[in-house]
Structures are given as structure tokens and as C-alpha cells.
Design a protein around this motif. Structure first.
Motif, PDB file in Angstrom:
ATOM      1  N   UNK A 515       0.815  -1.277   0.069  1.00 40.40           N
ATOM      2  CA  UNK A 515      -0.086  -0.210   0.006  1.00 40.40           C
ATOM      3  C   UNK A 515       0.813   1.397  -0.008  1.00 40.40           C
ATOM      4  N   UNK A 516       0.500   2.212  -0.608  1.00 40.76           N
ATOM      5  CA  UNK A 516       1.222   3.431  -0.745  1.00 40.76           C
ATOM      6  C   UNK A 516       0.771   4.545   0.175  1.00 40.76           C
ATOM      7  N   UNK A 520      -5.811   6.962   3.243  1.00 37.79           N
ATOM      8  CA  UNK A 520      -5.966   6.535   4.624  1.00 37.79           C
ATOM      9  C   UNK A 520      -5.479   5.146   4.912  1.00 37.79           C
ATOM     10  N   UNK A 521      -4.856   4.530   3.833  1.00 38.65           N
ATOM     11  CA  UNK A 521      -4.328   3.163   4.137  1.00 38.65           C
ATOM     12  C   UNK A 521      -3.057   3.214   4.816  1.00 38.65           C
ATOM     13  N   UNK A 522      -2.402   2.152   5.349  1.00 35.23           N
ATOM     14  CA  UNK A 522      -1.028   2.224   5.863  1.00 35.23           C
ATOM     15  C   UNK A 522       0.010   1.864   4.914  1.00 35.23           C
ATOM     16  N   UNK A 523       0.950   2.497   4.835  1.00 34.24           N
ATOM     17  CA  UNK A 523       2.085   2.404   3.980  1.00 34.24           C
ATOM     18  C   UNK A 523       2.760   1.054   4.443  1.00 34.24           C
ATOM     19  N   UNK A 524       2.898   0.082   3.400  1.00 33.48           N
ATOM     20  CA  UNK A 524       3.636  -0.940   3.874  1.00 33.48           C
ATOM     21  C   UNK A 524       5.281  -0.940   3.719  1.00 33.48           C
ATOM     22  N   UNK A 525       6.023  -1.615   3.944  1.00 33.78           N
ATOM     23  CA  UNK A 525       7.336  -1.667   4.035  1.00 33.78           C
ATOM     24  C   UNK A 525       8.064  -2.897   4.004  1.00 33.78           C
ATOM     25  N   UNK A 526       7.746  -3.567   2.950  1.00 30.53           N
ATOM     26  CA  UNK A 526       7.976  -5.182   2.714  1.00 30.53           C
ATOM     27  C   UNK A 526       9.503  -5.390   2.452  1.00 30.53           C
ATOM     28  N   UNK A 527      10.360  -4.327   1.816  1.00 26.91           N
ATOM     29  CA  UNK A 527      11.628  -4.427   1.755  1.00 26.91           C
ATOM     30  C   UNK A 527      12.454  -4.602   2.936  1.00 26.91           C
TER      31      UNK A 527
END
Length: 569
Positions: A515-516, A520-527
């Protein structure tokens, strides 16, 4: 973290020591100084003694990277994966790594300064402007810090050169002495220092009798575990098995108790009523629990190097999308603390409020500031003990870099550790019920149930919870001969060790699209979590018995030191 390098960085260890050799010596006794270089005033004597202490300022945060990252519970993202911190985190430490290089060499720089002080003390005579009391105090401070330096050196490297004079021969600088001989010198120095140190010093970076006795208790406990010899490390260096369990030396355990009791009974030190009051600038030279500390003013303020333990575990503060320099290896470490444990929020932190983002005009509680959560899928928890906090609301921290200066003194030893030392010695002597009574004040302060008797598992848990990220964990695992098995067992159970976190693609498949942060969504940090996964698997892939010691490094200028290398490196 900045690597501070001055003129010493271009010198070999031999050159560093030679730098502090005195120009006028008795050729028949190189530790006796003659001529104009002897002290004339009290100020000269104390200034010479104090010169042995600044090298330790350079090492406060280095101990975090070397001793915490070489364990199951800490990872480092200080730069790319081929830089010093991440290499330690992945059990890829070698002779070129900055952290063992820095610690090994600067400890010997400090020892060189201490030797110079002892030589001058033995050669100077009291007179107008110079008292015998000051000569004795200067010598005692030098012997204390020399002993502490050798305690670290033999703990981290095993047999090491034992240099006790200002003009060491090449053989003295390169010949590794038996561990028992090094510990005998540590005990001799601390015992002699204790005789001339003050019973108490309000400035805790000045050693006192209490500090000498506390370090003696620590040294005797470690010595009692019969530290591994070069040959014993060689036998396990290439495999994934720990050495045989400890066969404790009961006489040295008794000594550990004896010196712990001297600290416990002297009346100058005690536990803080509130665990959290141990940490932060307000505690410095005020906490009754602090026995000996390393003083820090902060970068560029007369400090050889600020204490980056305040910076590296909280590098980007409330910017959650950058990789912290050092931090907890897994979210499940939070579960090692029960919710009732009052040590939890200062030890490992999963949320904070940003002081720089008040939500109301006149904040009156923590919730009046914007709250940030250090959790998946954005980031992971933070180490909490060295975060500068709001005096009124401990869950509130400054958001700006200026609010997180590197000026918190490093606690070398506090009263809680002395209790743990005594409890461990009692337990190993078969006195488990007595050991429980020594541990119980820590449990009571933490708001937890007390013990009627103590097991080894209980003891290990209390060491871990009480001194979380205070640079004792690696030494404990080494003393208990559990370093390899702990890494292999615990890391494999971590959440972020699961293949779900192996790559961005695997996380998308498991948890949904990245998610970016819009709508209102939460930004993810999968890397980020893919990097954590890599480090955790590197730990289990690379750990071996050789990590019961660190590699004998090169000199500060990259030169070979001529010291026989430790097994496996």
C-alpha cells in the motif's frame, strides 16, 4: 554512525602505546620515570590519570554493535550489508571489521595511558603542590581502568598480550598470556586500586571502592566459569555445537559473592524504586543504582565520541520507513516481557508519542501528542532505554534530531547487575533458595511474583529482562556455553524468520498488495522485512563455535599486529 578517527587512527597498536611512552626512563626499569616528566602538582597527576578514560568514550556504542548484534536478539542495518554493523549482525565478522578493530586497539590505548600514570605515580614524590593522597588516587584510577580494559579484552578475545609497563618489548606486545594470568592481574589491579579509591564518588565516571568491588565480583564470576582456552575454542570453532557445560570453580564463586556483598552492604548503592529512573540524562550522577559509568557530553562537546546508543537504536525517530542502525531482531522479543513487567516499555518499545506534534494547544497527557506505532507492516519495535524522553510523559519523545543528542552516559555497571552476579554464584554453589532471595528485589520492582527457589532458566531470564540491551547478553551466553544453541533455537522460532517474509513477493502473497499510504491506508514496508529475514537466516547459517571469541583485528592503520589469530578466522 560516524567513525571518529584522529591521529591515533594512523598508528599501529605498538605505535599507540609508544605514543604514550615517557621520554625519560630508567633503563634498568622502564616503568620508572625520571627527570622532568615526574609530577609536580596534584593537577598534573589527576590529568595524567584521566587520560586513560577518553578512549572508552569511543567504545560505548561500539559495544552495542559487537556484543548485541552477535546474538539472537539484535540486528544492524547501519549501512549496506557489507559494512561493519550488518556484517556482525550476520555472523560474518572478520579481521577487517571496524568494531573489533576499534575496541581492541582503543582498549590498549587506554592501557598505555594507565601504564604511563602508574609509572609516574611510582616515580613522583609528594611535596609542595603534590600530595601523597593524590599520587595514590591517580595510581588507583589507572589500575582500575587498566583492570577493566583487560577484563573486556580477555572476555572478548581470550588469551591476550599483558602489557604492564610504558616501554613494552615486541614480545610483550605480541605474546598471548594464559587467561588465568590475565585474570590474576585484573584481580591484583582492582584489589590495589580499591585500597586507595574513595568509598564513594558522586561523579560516577570516577571509580570508587564500590566500583572496584563490583567489577571484581563480575570478574570472579566470569573467571569461575573457567573461560575457554584457545584449544577449547578450536575444538568447536568449525561446527554448530556449544562447548561442554561449565564445570564451575567454587572458590571463585565464593569470591564473586564476597565482592558482591561488599557493594551490597556498603550503603552507597541501592536499587532505584522505579526501574525507569535508571535511564536518561536526569539519572546521571544522581541514581543510587549507578556504580560506574562512562561520561559523555555528546559529539563535538569535548567528548572523544558521543554515546551513539542514544542515536543508533532510534536513528530516524518518527520516520518509520528508514532502516534503524540497530534494533530488536524480531517482534516476538516483546513477548519475553510479560505485560505486567514494569521494565517492558523502556526496554522494547512498540509505540511512542512525538513531542514535536502536539494535537492540542496545551498538552496535559501523552495522548495529546501524535502517536506512532513501531509494528508490521511498516517497521519493527525499538530499543527504548536510550531514547531521550519528556520529563513529564515518558512515552513522549522529541521528534527532531536536536532532541536526541548523543550525551547519555553509558552505564558500565549498576547495582542490579551486582545482585544478579551474587544470585548466579549462589545458584551454582547449590544454594538456590538463597539465590532467589537475592533476585526477588528485581522481581518486586518489576511488579512480578517473587521466587521461593531459583532455577537456571529463571536466572537466565532475569539477566535478560533486567539488563536488556546493556551489553551483557553475549558475555552471559558465552559464560553459560549457550551462544550457538541459543541463536539456532531462538532465531528459528522468530516470526520474521518464516518464509512468508523472504521477499516482497512472498509478503504480497501472504499479506496482500503493498500500500502506498494514500486514501487513509497504511504504507507497507515489505523490503524492510525481507532484509530482516535475510539477517535472521544469515545468523543461523553462519553461527559457529568460533564466535565464542572475536577475531584478533588489525591495527588502526590496517597493519598486522603480529598476534596469533583466534581459531576459525
Amino acid at each position: 554512525m560516524t567513525k571518529y578517527v584522529n591521529q591515533l587512527a594512523v598508528l599501529a597498536i605498538t605505535g599507540s602505546l609508544a605514543l604514550y611512552s615517557c621520554k625519560k626512563n630508567d633503563p634498568d626499569n622502564p616503568n620508572v620515570i625520571t627527570g622532568d616528566s615526574v609530577w609536580k602538582t596534584d593537577q598534573e597527576a589527576l590529568a595524567t590519570a584521566n587520560a586513560a578514560y577518553p578512549p572508552w568514550q569511543r567504545l560505548s556504542s561500539s559495544y552495542s554493535f559487537l556484543l548485541e548484534s552477535t546474538s539472537e536478539h539484535t540486528i544492524s542495518f547501519e549501512g549496506t550489508d557489507d559494512e561493519a554493523g550488518p556484517l556482525v549482525s550476520q555472523f560474518k565478522t572478520d579481521v577487517n571489521n571496524w568494531y573489533p578493530t576499534k575496541i581492541f586497539n582503543y582498549l590498549y590505548v587506554s592501557i598505555g595511558e594507565a601504564n604511563r600514570t602508574i609509572g609516574k605515580a611510582d616515580s613522583s614524590q609528594a611535596g609542595e603542590g603534590l600530595s601523597q593522597e593524590t599520587i595514590d588516587l591517580a595510581r588507583a584510577r589507572a589500575k582500575f581502568i587498566r583492570a577493566l580494559g583487560y577484563a573486556y579484552l580477555t572476555n572478548l578475545w581470550g588469551e591476550v598480550p599483558l602489557i604492564l609497563n610504558t616501554v613494552p618489548s615486541e614480545a610483550e606486545q605480541t605474546t598471548r598470556k594464559p587467561i588465568d594470568e590475565v585474570y590474576a592481574q585484573i584481580v591484583k589491579d582492582l584489589t590495589e586500586a580499591e585500597a586507595d579509591l574513595p568509598a564513594f564518588d558522586q561523579i560516577r565516571s570516577n571509580p570508587s571502592k564500590g566500583a572496584a568491588n563490583a567489577i571484581l565480583a563480575r570478574a570472579y564470576l566470569t573467571w569461575a566459569s573457567k573461560p575457554l582456552s584457545q584449544n577449547e575454542v578450536a575444538a568447536v570453532a568449525g561446527g554448530k555445537a556449544d562447548p561442554a557445560p561449565v564445570a564451575w570453580d567454587n572458590d571463585k564463586l565464593q569470591k564473586a559473592i564476597e565482592y558482591a556483598d561488599k557493594v551490597i552492604n556498603n550503603g552507597n548503592f541501592r536499587l532505584e524504586a522505579d526501574f525507569e529512573d535508571n535511564f536518561g540524562v536526569p539519572a546521571e550522577n544522581k541514581s543510587p543504582e549507578h556504580i560506574f559509568t562512562i561520561h559523555h557530553d555528546g559529539d563535538g562537546l569535548g567528548d572523544a565520541q558521543g554515546n551513539h546508543q542514544t542515536h543508533c537504536p532510534f536513528t530516524f525517530r518518527f520516520d518509520l520507513y528508514q532502516d534503524n542502525h540497530i534494533g530488536p531482531a524480531d517482534v516476538t522479543l516483546i513477548d519475553r516481557f510479560s505485560d505486567d513487567d514494569k521494565r517492558k516499555r523502556f526496554s522494547i518499545t512498540d509505540h511512542l508519542y512525538n513531542q514535536d506534534e502536539p494535537l492540542v494547544t496545551s498538552p496535559s497527557k501523552a495522548a495529546d501528542f501524535k502517536e506512532y506505532h513501531y509494528v508490521f507492516p511498516v517497521t519493527s519495535p525499538r530499543i527504548g532505554k536510550f531514547i531521550h524522553r519528556n520529563a513529564s510523559y515518558p512515552e513522549v519523545a522529541p521528534g527532531s534530531e536536536a532532541g536526541q543528542p548523543n550525551n547519555i552516559n553509558r552505564i558500565e555497571i549498576r547495582f542490579a547487575e551486582v545482585l544478579l552476579i551474587k544470585a548466579e554464584a549462589l545458584l551454582q554453589l547449590g544454594r538456590a533458595d538463597e539465590a532467589a532471595q537475592v533476585i526477588n528485589p528485581l522481581r518486586e520492582r518489576a511488579g512480578l511474583d517473587t521466587y521461593t527457589t531459583l532455577t537456571q532458566a529463571d536466572l537466565e531470564q532475569e539477566w535478560y529482562l533486567e539488563l536488556f540491551f546493556e551489553q551483557r547478553h553475549w558475555s552471559n551466553l558465552v559464560r553459560w556455553r549457550k551462544l550457538v544453541s541459543t541463536v539456532l533455537t531462538d532465531v528459528a522460532k522468530f516470526e520474521y524468520y518464516k518464509d512468508d517474509y523472504k521477499s516482497v513477493a512472498s509478503q504480497v502473497a501472504k499479506f496482500g498488495p503493498e500500500k502506498d499510504g494514500t486514501g487513509g491506508s497504511v504504507k507497507t514496508n515489505y523490503p524492510f522485512f525481507a532484509k530482516v529475514y535475510k539477517h535472521l537466516h544469515s545468523k543461523t547459517d553462519n553461527v559457529s563455535g568460533k564466535f565464542y571469541r572475536f577475531p584478533i583485528p588489525k591495527g588502526l592503520s590496517g597493519n598486522e599486529l603480529g598476534i596469533v589469530q583466534n581459531p576459525g578466522y
